[in-house]
Design a protein around this motif. Structure first.
Motif, PDB file in Angstrom:
ATOM      1  N   SER A  50       0.833  -1.213   0.000  1.00  0.00           N
ATOM      2  CA  SER A  50       0.000   0.000   0.000  1.00  0.00           C
ATOM      3  C   SER A  50       0.863   1.256   0.000  1.00  0.00           C
ATOM      4  N   LEU A  51       1.920   1.266   0.822  1.00  0.00           N
ATOM      5  CA  LEU A  51       2.779   2.451   0.905  1.00  0.00           C
ATOM      6  C   LEU A  51       3.543   2.684  -0.393  1.00  0.00           C
ATOM      7  N   ILE A  74      -3.015  12.309  -3.601  1.00  0.00           N
ATOM      8  CA  ILE A  74      -2.043  11.233  -3.372  1.00  0.00           C
ATOM      9  C   ILE A  74      -2.729  10.013  -2.765  1.00  0.00           C
ATOM     10  N   ILE A  75      -3.598  10.243  -1.790  1.00  0.00           N
ATOM     11  CA  ILE A  75      -4.300   9.141  -1.119  1.00  0.00           C
ATOM     12  C   ILE A  75      -5.271   8.448  -2.072  1.00  0.00           C
ATOM     13  N   LEU A  76      -6.072   9.222  -2.776  1.00  0.00           N
ATOM     14  CA  LEU A  76      -7.098   8.645  -3.647  1.00  0.00           C
ATOM     15  C   LEU A  76      -6.494   7.856  -4.807  1.00  0.00           C
ATOM     16  N   GLU A  77      -5.314   8.243  -5.269  1.00  0.00           N
ATOM     17  CA  GLU A  77      -4.689   7.563  -6.404  1.00  0.00           C
ATOM     18  C   GLU A  77      -3.845   6.358  -5.966  1.00  0.00           C
ATOM     19  N   ARG A 132     -11.852   1.945   2.517  1.00  0.00           N
ATOM     20  CA  ARG A 132     -11.983   2.265   3.940  1.00  0.00           C
ATOM     21  C   ARG A 132     -10.712   2.913   4.476  1.00  0.00           C
ATOM     22  N   ALA A 133      -9.557   2.418   4.052  1.00  0.00           N
ATOM     23  CA  ALA A 133      -8.292   3.008   4.487  1.00  0.00           C
ATOM     24  C   ALA A 133      -8.136   4.426   3.932  1.00  0.00           C
ATOM     25  N   LYS A 134      -8.520   4.624   2.689  1.00  0.00           N
ATOM     26  CA  LYS A 134      -8.451   5.968   2.091  1.00  0.00           C
ATOM     27  C   LYS A 134      -9.321   6.948   2.874  1.00  0.00           C
ATOM     28  N   GLU A 135     -10.532   6.503   3.212  1.00  0.00           N
ATOM     29  CA  GLU A 135     -11.446   7.370   3.956  1.00  0.00           C
ATOM     30  C   GLU A 135     -10.855   7.765   5.308  1.00  0.00           C
ATOM     31  N   THR A 136     -10.251   6.798   6.003  1.00  0.00           N
ATOM     32  CA  THR A 136      -9.632   7.085   7.301  1.00  0.00           C
ATOM     33  C   THR A 136      -8.500   8.086   7.154  1.00  0.00           C
ATOM     34  N   ALA A 137      -7.611   7.856   6.181  1.00  0.00           N
ATOM     35  CA  ALA A 137      -6.460   8.743   5.985  1.00  0.00           C
ATOM     36  C   ALA A 137      -6.902  10.164   5.643  1.00  0.00           C
ATOM     37  N   ILE A 138      -7.870  10.290   4.753  1.00  0.00           N
ATOM     38  CA  ILE A 138      -8.335  11.625   4.362  1.00  0.00           C
ATOM     39  C   ILE A 138      -8.986  12.330   5.537  1.00  0.00           C
ATOM     40  N   THR A 139      -9.733  11.591   6.361  1.00  0.00           N
ATOM     41  CA  THR A 139     -10.340  12.196   7.549  1.00  0.00           C
ATOM     42  C   THR A 139      -9.282  12.765   8.478  1.00  0.00           C
ATOM     43  N   VAL A 140      -8.196  12.014   8.693  1.00  0.00           N
ATOM     44  CA  VAL A 140      -7.106  12.502   9.548  1.00  0.00           C
ATOM     45  C   VAL A 140      -6.530  13.800   8.978  1.00  0.00           C
ATOM     46  N   PHE A 141      -6.265  13.812   7.675  1.00  0.00           N
ATOM     47  CA  PHE A 141      -5.679  15.004   7.057  1.00  0.00           C
ATOM     48  C   PHE A 141      -6.626  16.203   7.112  1.00  0.00           C
ATOM     49  N   GLU A 142      -7.913  15.970   6.953  1.00  0.00           N
ATOM     50  CA  GLU A 142      -8.865  17.088   6.997  1.00  0.00           C
ATOM     51  C   GLU A 142      -8.953  17.681   8.398  1.00  0.00           C
ATOM     52  N   VAL A 198       2.856  17.841   8.796  1.00  0.00           N
ATOM     53  CA  VAL A 198       1.959  16.900   8.133  1.00  0.00           C
ATOM     54  C   VAL A 198       2.252  16.741   6.658  1.00  0.00           C
ATOM     55  N   GLY A 199       2.623  17.823   5.987  1.00  0.00           N
ATOM     56  CA  GLY A 199       2.865  17.743   4.555  1.00  0.00           C
ATOM     57  C   GLY A 199       4.185  17.096   4.215  1.00  0.00           C
ATOM     58  N   ALA A 200       5.034  16.859   5.204  1.00  0.00           N
ATOM     59  CA  ALA A 200       6.305  16.193   4.966  1.00  0.00           C
ATOM     60  C   ALA A 200       6.057  14.739   4.593  1.00  0.00           C
ATOM     61  N   VAL A 201       7.009  14.178   3.862  1.00  0.00           N
ATOM     62  CA  VAL A 201       6.850  12.820   3.352  1.00  0.00           C
ATOM     63  C   VAL A 201       6.618  11.816   4.479  1.00  0.00           C
ATOM     64  N   ASP A 202       7.392  11.913   5.571  1.00  0.00           N
ATOM     65  CA  ASP A 202       7.266  10.902   6.626  1.00  0.00           C
ATOM     66  C   ASP A 202       5.902  10.949   7.288  1.00  0.00           C
ATOM     67  N   SER A 203       5.315  12.121   7.401  1.00  0.00           N
ATOM     68  CA  SER A 203       3.996  12.211   8.028  1.00  0.00           C
ATOM     69  C   SER A 203       2.896  11.663   7.124  1.00  0.00           C
ATOM     70  N   ILE A 204       3.026  11.884   5.828  1.00  0.00           N
ATOM     71  CA  ILE A 204       2.067  11.296   4.886  1.00  0.00           C
ATOM     72  C   ILE A 204       2.139   9.772   4.979  1.00  0.00           C
ATOM     73  N   VAL A 205       3.340   9.249   5.046  1.00  0.00           N
ATOM     74  CA  VAL A 205       3.523   7.794   5.150  1.00  0.00           C
ATOM     75  C   VAL A 205       2.950   7.281   6.469  1.00  0.00           C
ATOM     76  N   ASP A 206       3.222   7.982   7.578  1.00  0.00           N
ATOM     77  CA  ASP A 206       2.701   7.559   8.886  1.00  0.00           C
ATOM     78  C   ASP A 206       1.181   7.453   8.867  1.00  0.00           C
ATOM     79  N   ILE A 207       0.519   8.491   8.364  1.00  0.00           N
ATOM     80  CA  ILE A 207      -0.946   8.517   8.390  1.00  0.00           C
ATOM     81  C   ILE A 207      -1.525   7.454   7.464  1.00  0.00           C
ATOM     82  N   ALA A 208      -0.945   7.304   6.275  1.00  0.00           N
ATOM     83  CA  ALA A 208      -1.406   6.256   5.365  1.00  0.00           C
ATOM     84  C   ALA A 208      -1.213   4.883   5.999  1.00  0.00           C
TER      85      ALA A 208
END
Length: 426
Positions: A35-36, A109-112, A118-128, A150-160
């Motif tokens: 997934s990552l 990035i998440i949607l693509e 379900r995982a996409k929905e969770t990740a997007i909710t966290v970011f919003e 949050v916009g840093a690469v490691d944070s995107i990876v953590d949340i995903a």
């Protein structure tokens, strides 16, 4: 039917700690890695190891960045200013400012990616949630926010990764009783700011999380950690009796005067006799006030704000006050820890000068939120169990309206189709 997760945040919570704790519960690493790797970002690799924290064996999840994307989230000297930061360090931080992404780019990035819906929905909710908190802190719109952490690469990876792990474990209920936070200050790209940092304070306020300030010097709760807790929490209290199926321990990277771990537990509530299982007891608070000089528009807005703040119910009752003036009694049902937030809204948005409080015990049917797939559509439903053991299905409003719109049918037809499908499949 899904599983229940308890996050014990006695040493705070961060993105990497959460991923590690969930991995320790048995998530398939290959599924996470697949997934990552589908995220359209570059400059990182992940490492999963075992470490000792306060003598305890813990899982460690690390996002390793290349030089171009490196940041200093775990550099204690940078975060707390023990030593003067070099000019190269400052220039490096300035360079990374251009790597930050806004909410629209992160959503894309998440949607693509190849994560599940379900995982996409969770990740997007966290970011919003993070976007709203950062926007409030900086006085800009959500679309204008360009995250720093949050916009840093490691944070995107953590949340995903958190979203993927929750989906793989089939977590449907998450208990977060309290977030333990430190004190002092921490350095960010804007300078030195107080702990809890503004984004964390905004999330706690908006989402009604419980925050316990400790005497530990340092930032125990990161904005990412607070946003994850706010996005996934379904309850803030543990059942009276429970069985622990499995325990996962995730290690933090920062060194503070506390264990630096996040403990995650898969729970199973211990059952008693049938009726005691089904009929549950809890305690709620009812706030009341009479208002006779607010417009209908104002009252409607107050109701919206109270629901958004997490009220269990809000309603108006027509009453007559002094001198036979027609008025409305505003009633709000909420948890005890939500009272300050609810009262702030009522005082700020209405003309009232006093609010009554009533603590009430209530008996409630056992209920759970689930989902079912009908014609390729994921519908959320609430299942309640009656004292005689029979169950009833109540499709959630948002799912019904979306299903009705998709199929060009009425709300009633959509509601009945979802319920009938549940009856057939159970």
């Amino acid at each position: 039917m899904g599983r229940t997760l308890y996050l014990e945040c006695s040493s705070g919570i961060s993105g990497d700690m959460t991923v590690a704790a969930l991995l320790d519960l048995g998530v398939d690493r290959k599924i996470l890695e697949k997934s990552l790797s589908s995220l359209h970002i570059r400059g990182f690799q992940t490492e999963i190891t075992r470490v000792k924290k306060s003598g305890l064996d813990a899982c460690d999840f690390r996002v390793i960045l290349d030089e171009e994307h490196e940041n200093y989230d775990h550099d204690m000297e940078y975060l707390h200013g023990y030593h003067k930061i070099s000019e190269d360090h400052h220039h490096h931080g300035s360079h990374h400012h251009h790597q930050h992404r806004g909410i629209l780019e992160i959503r894309k990035i998440i949607l693509e990616s190849q994560m599940t819906d379900r995982a996409k929905e969770t990740a997007i909710t966290v970011f919003e949630i993070l976007a709203s908190a950062e926007a409030k802190a900086h006085g800009v719109s959500r679309e204008e926010v360009h995250f720093h952490e949050v916009g840093a690469v490691d944070s995107i990876v953590d949340i995903a990764a958190v979203a993927v792990c929750l989906d793989e474990l089939d977590i449907t209920d998450v208990i977060v009783t309290k977030l333990y936070e430190g004190t002092g200050t921490v350095r960010c790209q804007h300078g030195v700011i107080p702990v809890p940092v503004p984004a964390v304070v905004n999330i706690v306020q908006e989402k009604g999380l419980s925050l316990q300030i400790t005497d530990v010097e340092g930032e125990l709760v990161t904005p990412t950690g607070a946003a994850i807790a706010a996005a996934v929490q379904t309850s803030d209290h543990l059942p009276e009796k429970l069985a622990i199926e499995k325990i996962g321990i995730g290690a933090g990277k920062r060194q503070y005067a506390c264990p630096g771990i996040l403990r995650a537990m898969l729970l199973r509530e211990k059952r008693k006799e049938k009726k005691i299982q089904i009929l549950e007891q809890d305690r709620i608070w009812k706030l009341e006030t009479n208002v006779d000089d607010c417009t209908g528009e104002e009252l409607g807005n107050v109701m919206r704000l109270l629901f958004e703040a997490g009220a269990k119910d809000v309603y108006y009752t027509p009453v007559y006050m002094k001198k036979n003036r027609p008025a409305y009694e505003l009633s709000v049902i909420c948890e005890e820890n939500q009272i300050p937030f609810m009262e702030d809204i009522i005082f700020e948005e209405t003309t009232t000068i006093g609010i009554r409080r009533n603590c009430m015990n209530r008996t409630i049917l056992k209920r759970e939120i689930s989902s079912l797939c009908i014609d390729g559509f994921q519908a959320r439903i609430k299942i309640c169990t009656l004292p005689n053991g029979q169950t009833r299905c109540y499709p959630e409003y948002d799912s019904v309206t979306a299903f009705a719109e998709k199929n060009h049918i009425s709300y009633r037809e959509a509601w009945e189709k979802i319920r009938d499908y549940w009856k057939k499949e159970r």
